[in-house]
Design a protein around this motif. Structure first.
Motif, PDB file in Angstrom:
ATOM      1  N   GLN A  91       0.857  -1.186   0.000  1.00  0.00           N
ATOM      2  CA  GLN A  91       0.000   0.000   0.000  1.00  0.00           C
ATOM      3  C   GLN A  91       0.898   1.242   0.000  1.00  0.00           C
ATOM      4  O   GLN A  91       1.148   1.851   1.039  1.00  0.00           O
ATOM      5  CB  GLN A  91      -0.941  -0.022   1.203  1.00  0.00           C
ATOM      6  N   LEU A  92       1.365   1.591  -1.183  1.00  0.00           N
ATOM      7  CA  LEU A  92       2.361   2.651  -1.308  1.00  0.00           C
ATOM      8  C   LEU A  92       1.809   4.040  -1.008  1.00  0.00           C
ATOM      9  O   LEU A  92       2.529   4.891  -0.478  1.00  0.00           O
ATOM     10  CB  LEU A  92       3.004   2.604  -2.685  1.00  0.00           C
ATOM     11  N   HIS A  93       0.544   4.294  -1.322  1.00  0.00           N
ATOM     12  CA  HIS A  93      -0.049   5.588  -1.000  1.00  0.00           C
ATOM     13  C   HIS A  93      -0.110   5.768   0.523  1.00  0.00           C
ATOM     14  O   HIS A  93       0.255   6.822   1.048  1.00  0.00           O
ATOM     15  CB  HIS A  93      -1.440   5.725  -1.621  1.00  0.00           C
ATOM     16  N   ALA A  94      -0.549   4.724   1.202  1.00  0.00           N
ATOM     17  CA  ALA A  94      -0.605   4.772   2.670  1.00  0.00           C
ATOM     18  C   ALA A  94       0.803   4.948   3.242  1.00  0.00           C
ATOM     19  O   ALA A  94       1.004   5.724   4.185  1.00  0.00           O
ATOM     20  CB  ALA A  94      -1.252   3.504   3.224  1.00  0.00           C
ATOM     21  N   ALA A  95       1.776   4.251   2.663  1.00  0.00           N
ATOM     22  CA  ALA A  95       3.164   4.378   3.128  1.00  0.00           C
ATOM     23  C   ALA A  95       3.653   5.812   2.974  1.00  0.00           C
ATOM     24  O   ALA A  95       4.325   6.348   3.855  1.00  0.00           O
ATOM     25  CB  ALA A  95       4.067   3.408   2.374  1.00  0.00           C
TER      26      ALA A  95
END
Length: 113
Positions: A91-95
C-alpha cells in the motif's frame, strides 16, 4: 416521536454484535476523534493495533492522535510500524502518508513559510 440513533450509537451496536470486525472498531475510533474525544478514541485504536496489526489505516490516525496529545515518542513508534506494515502490504499511497506524518513528528517537514 422516535429518535434516530446517532452514527456512534449505531457503530457501538455493530461493535456489540461483532467486536472482531476491524472496520467497525476503526469507525468508532474515527467517530470519537472527529467529535473531539481523543481519550475515548484511543482505546479503539489500541485494540486495532494489538488485535488487527495488518489494518493499515489505523497507524496514520493513531500516530497523529498521539502526536496531537503530545506523545511524540509513541507517535513515532506507531508511524514507523505502520510504514513497515503498509510497505509489506504493497500500500504505497498509505506508506507515503505515513512517511509524511513521521517526518512531521520528527520535525523533518520543511515547508516554506
Amino acid at each position: 416521536m422516535e429518535t434516530t440513533p446517532s452514527r456512534l450509537e449505531q457503530l457501538l451496536a455493530f461493535y456489540r454484535e461483532d467486536p472482531a470486525d476491524p472496520f467497525t472498531v476503526y469507525a468508532i475510533a474515527t467517530e470519537y476523534r472527529s467529535a473531539g474525544q481523543p481519550t475515548q478514541a484511543w482505546p479503539y485504536y489500541q485494540e486495532l493495533l494489538e488485535q488487527h496489526p495488518g489494518y493499515v489505516g489505523t497507524y496514520y490516525h493513531a500516530g497523529k492522535l498521539q502526536a496531537e496529545q503530545g506523545d511524540a515518542a509513541q507517535a513515532e513508534q506507531i508511524l514507523r510500524k505502520g510504514l513497515q506494515v503498509a510497505r509489506q502490504a504493497g500500500q504505497l499511497h498509505a506508506a507515503s502518508e505515513l512517511q509524511q506524518a513521521l517526518n512531521q513528528v520528527l520535525g523533518l517537514d520543511y515547508e516554506d513559510d
